[in-house]
Design a protein around this motif. Structure first.
Motif, PDB file in Angstrom:
ATOM      1  N   VAL A 140       1.271  22.689 -11.496  1.00  0.00           N
ATOM      2  CA  VAL A 140       0.571  22.919 -10.225  1.00  0.00           C
ATOM      3  C   VAL A 140      -0.920  22.934 -10.474  1.00  0.00           C
ATOM      4  O   VAL A 140      -1.381  23.493 -11.460  1.00  0.00           O
ATOM      5  N   GLN A 141      -1.672  22.328  -9.575  1.00  0.00           N
ATOM      6  CA  GLN A 141      -3.124  22.429  -9.629  1.00  0.00           C
ATOM      7  C   GLN A 141      -3.672  22.362  -8.224  1.00  0.00           C
ATOM      8  O   GLN A 141      -3.013  21.843  -7.311  1.00  0.00           O
ATOM      9  N   LEU A 142      -4.843  22.913  -8.053  1.00  0.00           N
ATOM     10  CA  LEU A 142      -5.507  22.794  -6.764  1.00  0.00           C
ATOM     11  C   LEU A 142      -5.897  21.342  -6.592  1.00  0.00           C
ATOM     12  O   LEU A 142      -6.345  20.686  -7.544  1.00  0.00           O
ATOM     13  N   ALA A 143      -5.707  20.823  -5.422  1.00  0.00           N
ATOM     14  CA  ALA A 143      -6.004  19.419  -5.187  1.00  0.00           C
ATOM     15  C   ALA A 143      -7.489  19.172  -5.401  1.00  0.00           C
ATOM     16  O   ALA A 143      -8.335  20.001  -5.077  1.00  0.00           O
ATOM     17  N   GLY A 144      -7.777  18.025  -5.985  1.00  0.00           N
ATOM     18  CA  GLY A 144      -9.158  17.670  -6.255  1.00  0.00           C
ATOM     19  C   GLY A 144      -9.702  18.259  -7.543  1.00  0.00           C
ATOM     20  O   GLY A 144     -10.833  17.967  -7.924  1.00  0.00           O
ATOM     21  N   ALA A 145      -8.901  19.070  -8.248  1.00  0.00           N
ATOM     22  CA  ALA A 145      -9.381  19.716  -9.471  1.00  0.00           C
ATOM     23  C   ALA A 145      -9.329  18.789 -10.675  1.00  0.00           C
ATOM     24  O   ALA A 145      -9.954  19.056 -11.687  1.00  0.00           O
ATOM     25  N   GLY A 146      -8.555  17.710 -10.597  1.00  0.00           N
ATOM     26  CA  GLY A 146      -8.433  16.788 -11.715  1.00  0.00           C
ATOM     27  C   GLY A 146      -7.580  17.359 -12.824  1.00  0.00           C
ATOM     28  O   GLY A 146      -7.293  18.528 -12.859  1.00  0.00           O
ATOM     29  N   CYS A 147      -7.133  16.493 -13.711  1.00  0.00           N
ATOM     30  CA  CYS A 147      -6.261  16.943 -14.810  1.00  0.00           C
ATOM     31  C   CYS A 147      -7.034  17.142 -16.073  1.00  0.00           C
ATOM     32  O   CYS A 147      -7.983  16.525 -16.355  1.00  0.00           O
ATOM     33  N   THR A 186      -4.924  32.743  -5.795  1.00  0.00           N
ATOM     34  CA  THR A 186      -4.912  33.144  -7.202  1.00  0.00           C
ATOM     35  C   THR A 186      -5.422  32.009  -8.079  1.00  0.00           C
ATOM     36  O   THR A 186      -6.258  32.213  -8.961  1.00  0.00           O
ATOM     37  N   MET A 187      -4.943  30.805  -7.818  1.00  0.00           N
ATOM     38  CA  MET A 187      -5.385  29.663  -8.615  1.00  0.00           C
ATOM     39  C   MET A 187      -6.854  29.345  -8.356  1.00  0.00           C
ATOM     40  O   MET A 187      -7.577  28.962  -9.262  1.00  0.00           O
ATOM     41  N   ASP A 188      -7.304  29.521  -7.129  1.00  0.00           N
ATOM     42  CA  ASP A 188      -8.698  29.263  -6.787  1.00  0.00           C
ATOM     43  C   ASP A 188      -9.631  30.235  -7.512  1.00  0.00           C
ATOM     44  O   ASP A 188     -10.751  29.882  -7.864  1.00  0.00           O
ATOM     45  N   ALA A 189      -9.151  31.449  -7.766  1.00  0.00           N
ATOM     46  CA  ALA A 189      -9.968  32.462  -8.443  1.00  0.00           C
ATOM     47  C   ALA A 189      -9.960  32.305  -9.964  1.00  0.00           C
ATOM     48  O   ALA A 189     -10.792  32.885 -10.651  1.00  0.00           O
ATOM     49  N   PRO A 232      -8.109  24.953 -13.915  1.00  0.00           N
ATOM     50  CA  PRO A 232      -7.785  24.232 -12.685  1.00  0.00           C
ATOM     51  C   PRO A 232      -6.300  23.967 -12.491  1.00  0.00           C
ATOM     52  O   PRO A 232      -5.897  23.568 -11.416  1.00  0.00           O
ATOM     53  N   LYS A 233      -5.480  24.143 -13.524  1.00  0.00           N
ATOM     54  CA  LYS A 233      -4.054  23.880 -13.355  1.00  0.00           C
ATOM     55  C   LYS A 233      -3.250  24.874 -14.175  1.00  0.00           C
ATOM     56  O   LYS A 233      -3.764  25.546 -15.069  1.00  0.00           O
ATOM     57  N   THR A 234      -1.997  24.952 -13.856  1.00  0.00           N
ATOM     58  CA  THR A 234      -1.119  25.869 -14.549  1.00  0.00           C
ATOM     59  C   THR A 234       0.310  25.371 -14.432  1.00  0.00           C
ATOM     60  O   THR A 234       0.600  24.454 -13.673  1.00  0.00           O
ATOM     61  N   HIS A 235       1.172  25.977 -15.194  1.00  0.00           N
ATOM     62  CA  HIS A 235       2.605  25.735 -15.063  1.00  0.00           C
ATOM     63  C   HIS A 235       3.210  27.010 -14.508  1.00  0.00           C
ATOM     64  O   HIS A 235       2.891  28.099 -14.977  1.00  0.00           O
TER      65      HIS A 235
END
Length: 143
Positions: A136-143, A112-115, A119-122
């Motif tokens: 939470v964020q997908l790794a490598g997505a940066g902040c 779901t996050m990849d789609a 790049p991040k969410t709570h």
């Protein structure tokens, strides 16, 4: 020992074995790993509530969740970064908040996050005693 715990150990051993490979270690660094960061290994179909419960009870964020997904190229893992955890005074989500269903798997959350375009969410993850809100964020997505 349950079949699930044997499987979890198998994934953890797979990750540990791969850590001997310098290319895999570089891959982990590109995916958010920093020396000293705790890595939590989870199976793709493992319930989100179980994974986040382990994070809260056994370690302290930030952590990297290594999701064992044999079909994931090149190494069979995808990664998520779990940041701070808060316990909001109310269980009402904010506009930037998403609730995770009790039947959702960690793989479903990753997909779901990849789609998503963000790049991040709570996320608010339910549990039996006190809902927790995670960054939470997908790794490598940066902040």
């Amino acid at each position: 020992m349950t079949a699930r715990s044997i499987d979890e150990r198998s994934a953890a051993f797979d990750l540990a074995q791969r850590l001997r490979d310098p290319d895999f270690r570089s891959y982990m660094v590109r995916n958010g790993y920093v020396s000293g960061t705790t890595v939590v290994v989870a199976y793709d179909d493992e319930p989100v509530t179980e994974v986040f419960s382990r994070i809260v009870n056994e370690t302290k964020p930030p952590v990297i969740v290594a999701v064992h997904r044999p079909s994931a190229k090149p190494y069979g893992f995808v990664f998520m970064e779990i940041g701070q955890v808060d316990y909001p005074p109310s269980s009402n989500p904010t506009d930037d908040d998403s609730n995770v269903g009790a039947s959702a798997s960690i793989g479903m959350l990753y997909d779901t996050m990849d789609a998503q375009t963000r790049p991040k969410t709570h996320l608010t993850v339910p549990n039996d005693w006190r809902p927790a809100r995670f960054k939470v964020q997908l790794a490598g997505a940066g902040c």
